[in-house]
Scaffold this motif. Structure first.
Motif, PDB file in Angstrom:
ATOM      1  N   GLU A  21      -4.516  -3.562  -8.333  1.00 24.85           N
ATOM      2  CA  GLU A  21      -4.725  -2.139  -8.101  1.00 24.85           C
ATOM      3  C   GLU A  21      -4.829  -1.876  -6.601  1.00 24.85           C
ATOM      4  OE1 GLU A  21      -7.279  -0.309 -11.745  1.00 24.85           O
ATOM      5  OE2 GLU A  21      -8.387  -1.613 -10.360  1.00 24.85           O
ATOM      6  N   ILE A  22      -4.306  -0.731  -6.172  1.00 25.50           N
ATOM      7  CA  ILE A  22      -4.480  -0.258  -4.799  1.00 25.50           C
ATOM      8  C   ILE A  22      -5.059   1.143  -4.898  1.00 25.50           C
ATOM      9  CG2 ILE A  22      -3.359   0.284  -2.615  1.00 25.50           C
ATOM     10  CD1 ILE A  22      -1.190  -1.735  -3.312  1.00 25.50           C
ATOM     11  N   LEU A  23      -6.353   1.259  -4.636  1.00 24.28           N
ATOM     12  CA  LEU A  23      -7.077   2.500  -4.832  1.00 24.28           C
ATOM     13  C   LEU A  23      -7.319   3.201  -3.499  1.00 24.28           C
ATOM     14  CD1 LEU A  23      -9.781   1.148  -7.320  1.00 24.28           C
ATOM     15  CD2 LEU A  23      -7.632   2.279  -7.903  1.00 24.28           C
ATOM     16  N   VAL A  24      -6.966   4.482  -3.437  1.00 27.07           N
ATOM     17  CA  VAL A  24      -7.278   5.329  -2.289  1.00 27.07           C
ATOM     18  C   VAL A  24      -8.079   6.513  -2.802  1.00 27.07           C
ATOM     19  CG1 VAL A  24      -6.346   6.798  -0.457  1.00 27.07           C
ATOM     20  CG2 VAL A  24      -5.244   4.626  -0.994  1.00 27.07           C
ATOM     21  N   ASP A  25      -9.336   6.590  -2.400  1.00 23.75           N
ATOM     22  CA  ASP A  25     -10.262   7.606  -2.925  1.00 23.75           C
ATOM     23  C   ASP A  25     -10.290   7.577  -4.451  1.00 23.75           C
ATOM     24  OD1 ASP A  25     -11.498   8.667  -0.702  1.00 23.75           O
ATOM     25  OD2 ASP A  25      -9.984  10.195  -0.370  1.00 23.75           O
ATOM     26  N   GLY A  26     -10.204   6.369  -5.008  1.00 20.16           N
ATOM     27  CA  GLY A  26     -10.296   6.204  -6.456  1.00 20.16           C
ATOM     28  C   GLY A  26      -8.996   6.353  -7.208  1.00 20.16           C
ATOM     29  N   THR A  27      -7.915   6.767  -6.536  1.00 19.93           N
ATOM     30  CA  THR A  27      -6.616   6.936  -7.185  1.00 19.93           C
ATOM     31  C   THR A  27      -5.784   5.670  -7.022  1.00 19.93           C
ATOM     32  OG1 THR A  27      -6.607   9.330  -6.757  1.00 19.93           O
ATOM     33  CG2 THR A  27      -4.489   8.292  -7.253  1.00 19.93           C
ATOM     34  N   THR A  57       3.990   8.220  -9.494  1.00 21.71           N
ATOM     35  CA  THR A  57       5.444   8.279  -9.495  1.00 21.71           C
ATOM     36  C   THR A  57       5.943   8.255  -8.049  1.00 21.71           C
ATOM     37  OG1 THR A  57       5.497  10.697  -9.398  1.00 21.71           O
ATOM     38  CG2 THR A  57       5.381   9.683 -11.588  1.00 21.71           C
ATOM     39  N   GLU A  58       7.243   8.014  -7.883  1.00 21.40           N
ATOM     40  CA  GLU A  58       7.816   8.000  -6.539  1.00 21.40           C
ATOM     41  C   GLU A  58       7.672   9.368  -5.872  1.00 21.40           C
ATOM     42  OE1 GLU A  58       9.527   6.786  -3.070  1.00 21.40           O
ATOM     43  OE2 GLU A  58       8.736   5.579  -4.733  1.00 21.40           O
ATOM     44  N   LYS A  59       7.804  10.442  -6.632  1.00 17.54           N
ATOM     45  CA  LYS A  59       7.649  11.788  -6.072  1.00 17.54           C
ATOM     46  C   LYS A  59       6.231  12.002  -5.557  1.00 17.54           C
ATOM     47  CE  LYS A  59       8.282  16.679  -7.235  1.00 17.54           C
ATOM     48  NZ  LYS A  59       8.671  17.653  -8.299  1.00 17.54           N
ATOM     49  N   GLU A  60       5.249  11.508  -6.289  1.00 14.94           N
ATOM     50  CA  GLU A  60       3.854  11.636  -5.857  1.00 14.94           C
ATOM     51  C   GLU A  60       3.586  10.781  -4.620  1.00 14.94           C
ATOM     52  OE1 GLU A  60       1.583  12.501 -10.124  1.00 14.94           O
ATOM     53  OE2 GLU A  60       2.195  10.449  -9.611  1.00 14.94           O
ATOM     54  N   MET A  61       4.212   9.609  -4.534  1.00 14.60           N
ATOM     55  CA  MET A  61       4.022   8.748  -3.368  1.00 14.60           C
ATOM     56  C   MET A  61       4.612   9.370  -2.100  1.00 14.60           C
ATOM     57  SD  MET A  61       2.181   6.076  -3.685  1.00 14.60           S
ATOM     58  CE  MET A  61       2.610   5.462  -2.064  1.00 14.60           C
ATOM     59  N   ARG A  62       5.690  10.129  -2.228  1.00 16.30           N
ATOM     60  CA  ARG A  62       6.292  10.761  -1.055  1.00 16.30           C
ATOM     61  C   ARG A  62       5.333  11.753  -0.402  1.00 16.30           C
ATOM     62  NH1 ARG A  62      11.041  11.822  -4.301  1.00 16.30           N
ATOM     63  NH2 ARG A  62      12.492  10.060  -4.183  1.00 16.30           N
ATOM     64  N   LYS A  63       4.468  12.352  -1.210  1.00 17.37           N
ATOM     65  CA  LYS A  63       3.486  13.291  -0.667  1.00 17.37           C
ATOM     66  C   LYS A  63       2.374  12.569   0.090  1.00 17.37           C
ATOM     67  CE  LYS A  63       4.227  16.647  -4.402  1.00 17.37           C
ATOM     68  NZ  LYS A  63       3.606  17.380  -5.540  1.00 17.37           N
ATOM     69  N   VAL A 119       0.838  -1.204   0.000  1.00 21.22           N
ATOM     70  CA  VAL A 119       0.000   0.000   0.000  1.00 21.22           C
ATOM     71  C   VAL A 119       0.872   1.253   0.000  1.00 21.22           C
ATOM     72  CG1 VAL A 119      -1.722   1.318   1.288  1.00 21.22           C
ATOM     73  CG2 VAL A 119      -1.931  -1.166   1.119  1.00 21.22           C
ATOM     74  N   LEU A 120       1.927   1.247   0.799  1.00 20.24           N
ATOM     75  CA  LEU A 120       2.828   2.398   0.871  1.00 20.24           C
ATOM     76  C   LEU A 120       3.935   2.352  -0.188  1.00 20.24           C
ATOM     77  CD1 LEU A 120       3.231   2.815   4.729  1.00 20.24           C
ATOM     78  CD2 LEU A 120       2.194   4.435   3.159  1.00 20.24           C
ATOM     79  N   ARG A 121       4.000   1.246  -0.902  1.00 13.68           N
ATOM     80  CA  ARG A 121       5.028   1.031  -1.929  1.00 13.68           C
ATOM     81  C   ARG A 121       6.433   1.184  -1.336  1.00 13.68           C
ATOM     82  NH1 ARG A 121       3.632   4.401  -7.178  1.00 13.68           N
ATOM     83  NH2 ARG A 121       5.869   4.053  -7.403  1.00 13.68           N
ATOM     84  N   LEU A 156      -0.488   2.465  -7.430  1.00 14.66           N
ATOM     85  CA  LEU A 156       0.539   1.768  -8.205  1.00 14.66           C
ATOM     86  C   LEU A 156       0.870   2.507  -9.501  1.00 14.66           C
ATOM     87  CD1 LEU A 156      -0.573  -1.960  -7.743  1.00 14.66           C
ATOM     88  CD2 LEU A 156       0.967  -0.572  -6.336  1.00 14.66           C
ATOM     89  N   ALA A 157       0.027   3.474  -9.888  1.00 17.75           N
ATOM     90  CA  ALA A 157       0.269   4.237 -11.108  1.00 17.75           C
ATOM     91  C   ALA A 157       0.977   5.564 -10.834  1.00 17.75           C
ATOM     92  CB  ALA A 157      -1.052   4.503 -11.829  1.00 17.75           C
TER      93      ALA A 157
END
Length: 325
Positions: A72-78, A84-90, A57-59, A81-82
């Protein structure tokens, strides 16, 4: 798994650890959902795939050797897994936080606990260093530690106090989802009760959705709304806490409960589950629990059963419901 608006949805997740010697199938087509403000207990033996699911979930799985092959791992529809690493850090530590299993190794030994809490706040919120440290002191007081101890280092705290600090770090940015990976395993019984009571209180205060990973059904009975039983990387039974405790159906779920002492029965011995978990590098073609199941049938060896709803909101992955009608 039921018609409701879920905050977290995991769909057909497959995770493998690929090495030169073998391919370890850790998570195999796992489906899971968590609603807003709910607490879901993910229960299973060591090696069932609980921590791998949480880290997916946290990748934060080690790559290599871990590979998320599909799903797929969806959080509020997002789909996380799709991203980027920069987006995951947020997202990490802000929208989704995790309390790790061992508080002794979860903290940086060369930074004060105040520094470690403030770091999370400054990373995700537009706060000055002074304001972040003030908020870090507030978080320590929230988990029952004096503000003055923010200048202390992890080695100056007991195990239970360290776990409180880890909880403070996880909740510093008021995440929507909190993943707790066996947060009381390294603590003694008295401190376990205190930490669980604290987590329950803070979850209710912040309306955080909680995924509680554990093999302790006593913890599940205390704080969970829903329960998912995982075996060999697959959810074999899912339902409300009441359904699982009062109307458990899957032979593996029954086996877990038979391993617990019952003060209402005068039994001299517990009933263990025979055998061992299957080798994740060589899973059987049929049901993974077949070799240990006292109710196994011929069909169990040849194929994996579909998930069946045996009562509203209560799902089982087993051939027995088909046999019984």
């Amino acid at each position: 798994m039921e018609e409701k608006r879920n905050l977290l949805e995991i769909k057909d997740l497959v995770v493998q650890y690929v090495t030169d010697e073998a391919v370890i199938c850790a998570v195999n087509g796992l489906n899971l959902s968590l609603g807003h403000g709910e607490t879901l207990g993910l229960v299973g033996e060591t090696g069932a795939g609980k921590t791998t699911t949480a880290k997916s979930v946290l990748r934060i799985l080690p790559d290599p050797p871990a590979k998320i092959q599909s799903g797929e791992i969806l959080v509020d529809g997002t789909n996380l897994l799709a991203l980027t690493e920069k987006e995951m850090r947020k997202i990490r530590g802000n929208k989704i936080s995790m309390i790790f299993q061992d508080p002794m190794t979860s903290l940086n030994p060369v930074l004060t606990v105040g520094d470690q809490i403030a770091e999370v706040i400054m990373l995700h919120q537009a706060k000055s260093k002074k304001e972040a440290y003030r908020l870090a002191g507030d978080m320590l007081e929230l988990v029952g530690i004096e503000r003055s101890r923010s200048k202390d280092y992890p080695h100056q705290f007991s195990g239970g106090m360290k776990q409180r600090v880890v909880i403070a770090i996880a909740l510093a940015c008021n995440p929507e989802i909190l993943i707790a990976d066996e947060p009381t395993t390294a603590l003694d019984v008295t401190i376990q009760a205190q930490v669980l009571a604290l987590m329950k209180e803070l979850q209710e205060k912040y309306r955080t959705s909680l995924l509680m990973i554990t093999h302790d059904l006593g913890i599940v009975a205390d704080i969970c709304d829903y329960v998912a039983i995982i075996y060999a990387g697959t959810i074999v039974e899912y339902g409300t806490k009441e359904q699982i405790f009062l109307n458990r159906f899957h032979p593996y779920t029954k086996g877990l409960f038979n391993c617990i002492p019952d003060i209402m029965r005068d039994d001299n011995r517990l009933i263990p589950i025979d055998g061992l978990m299957p080798d994740p590098g060589n899973l059987p073609e049929g049901c993974a629990f077949c070799e240990r199941c006292p109710e196994a049938m011929d069909c169990c060896k040849n194929g994996m059963p579909d998930q069946k709803e045996i009562e509203p909101g209560h799902f089982v992955r087993c051939f027995l419901p088909y046999k019984e009608g």
